[in-house]
Design a protein around this motif. Structure first.
Motif, PDB file in Angstrom:
ATOM      1  N   GLN A   1      13.400  -0.789 -10.185  1.00 28.34           N
ATOM      2  CA  GLN A   1      13.661  -0.688  -8.756  1.00 28.34           C
ATOM      3  C   GLN A   1      14.973   0.040  -8.534  1.00 28.34           C
ATOM      4  O   GLN A   1      15.885  -0.032  -9.351  1.00 28.34           O
TER       5      GLN A   1
ATOM      6  N   TYR B   1       4.615   3.101  -8.249  1.00 30.03           N
ATOM      7  CA  TYR B   1       4.085   1.831  -7.790  1.00 30.03           C
ATOM      8  C   TYR B   1       2.825   1.478  -8.564  1.00 30.03           C
ATOM      9  O   TYR B   1       1.918   2.304  -8.695  1.00 30.03           O
TER      10      TYR B   1
ATOM     11  N   HIS C   1      11.341  -5.087 -11.053  1.00 30.07           N
ATOM     12  CA  HIS C   1      10.341  -5.868 -10.317  1.00 30.07           C
ATOM     13  C   HIS C   1       9.693  -6.828 -11.313  1.00 30.07           C
ATOM     14  O   HIS C   1       9.678  -6.556 -12.507  1.00 30.07           O
TER      15      HIS C   1
ATOM     16  N   TYR D   1       0.820  -0.939  -7.612  1.00 28.87           N
ATOM     17  CA  TYR D   1      -0.135  -1.195  -6.545  1.00 28.87           C
ATOM     18  C   TYR D   1       0.002  -0.054  -5.543  1.00 28.87           C
ATOM     19  O   TYR D   1       0.994   0.030  -4.823  1.00 28.87           O
ATOM     20  N   HIS D   2      -0.963   0.849  -5.499  1.00 31.29           N
ATOM     21  CA  HIS D   2      -0.839   2.101  -4.756  1.00 31.29           C
ATOM     22  C   HIS D   2      -0.690   1.898  -3.254  1.00 31.29           C
ATOM     23  O   HIS D   2      -0.165   2.772  -2.566  1.00 31.29           O
ATOM     24  N   ALA D   3      -1.128   0.774  -2.719  1.00 31.49           N
ATOM     25  CA  ALA D   3      -1.042   0.547  -1.280  1.00 31.49           C
ATOM     26  C   ALA D   3       0.407   0.409  -0.807  1.00 31.49           C
ATOM     27  O   ALA D   3       0.686   0.573   0.376  1.00 31.49           O
ATOM     28  N   CYS D   4       1.339   0.112  -1.718  1.00 34.16           N
ATOM     29  CA  CYS D   4       2.742  -0.051  -1.347  1.00 34.16           C
ATOM     30  C   CYS D   4       3.522   1.261  -1.422  1.00 34.16           C
ATOM     31  O   CYS D   4       4.681   1.304  -1.011  1.00 34.16           O
TER      32      CYS D   4
ATOM     33  N   LYS E   1       0.132   4.832   4.287  1.00 36.62           N
ATOM     34  CA  LYS E   1      -0.459   4.510   5.599  1.00 36.62           C
ATOM     35  C   LYS E   1      -0.696   5.782   6.418  1.00 36.62           C
ATOM     36  O   LYS E   1      -1.709   5.919   7.094  1.00 36.62           O
TER      37      LYS E   1
ATOM     38  N   THR F   1      -4.898  -1.383   7.888  1.00 41.65           N
ATOM     39  CA  THR F   1      -4.048  -0.307   8.395  1.00 41.65           C
ATOM     40  C   THR F   1      -4.634   0.305   9.661  1.00 41.65           C
ATOM     41  O   THR F   1      -3.915   0.576  10.628  1.00 41.65           O
TER      42      THR F   1
ATOM     43  N   VAL G   1      -7.167  -2.960   2.590  1.00 39.55           N
ATOM     44  CA  VAL G   1      -5.921  -2.314   3.013  1.00 39.55           C
ATOM     45  C   VAL G   1      -6.215  -1.224   4.041  1.00 39.55           C
ATOM     46  O   VAL G   1      -5.509  -1.083   5.040  1.00 39.55           O
TER      47      VAL G   1
ATOM     48  N   ARG H   1      14.951   2.051   4.564  1.00 40.24           N
ATOM     49  CA  ARG H   1      14.474   1.234   3.446  1.00 40.24           C
ATOM     50  C   ARG H   1      15.556   1.214   2.386  1.00 40.24           C
ATOM     51  O   ARG H   1      16.089   2.250   2.014  1.00 40.24           O
TER      52      ARG H   1
END
Ligand SMILES: [Zn+2]
Length: 95
Positions: A28, A45, A22, A47-50, A55, A85, A81, A38
């Motif tokens: 990756q 990650y 990445h 960025y933890h939101a990904c 979710k 969500t 985020v 996927r």
């Protein structure tokens, strides 16, 4: 030097190969399971939101009474985020 066995976080398959880096430097991987939803993922990650399953954790915490800022603090993600969500979640009650 150790062997790192990588499993796909979405389907659990071990048919996984490296798929470049990445732009932020994270390795990756791609899943070769044809039924997997996927194809490209990372193990760690930045960025933890990904991250996979975040979710679901947001929704679970919200249902159990946690506030937006509680969820943001515990999961190390931004309040934006969390709000996005929760807004995008369809309840299924008002079809
Ligand atoms: Zn997979």
């Amino acid at each position: 030097m150790g062997l790192l066995s990588v499993k796909c976080p979405y389907c659990g398959s071990t048919k996984v190969v490296k798929f470049g880096k990445h732009p932020n430097g994270a390795q990756q991987y791609t899943c070769h399971n044809k039924e997997c939803s996927r194809s490209i993922f990372q193990l760690d990650y930045k960025y933890h939101a990904c991250a996979p399953g975040i979710k679901f954790r947001i929704l679970k915490m919200a249902i159990n009474g946690a506030g937006v800022r509680d969820i943001s603090r515990v999961l190390h993600i931004s309040t934006d985020v969390v709000i996005d969500t929760l807004k995008k979640k369809k309840t299924g009650i008002n079809k």
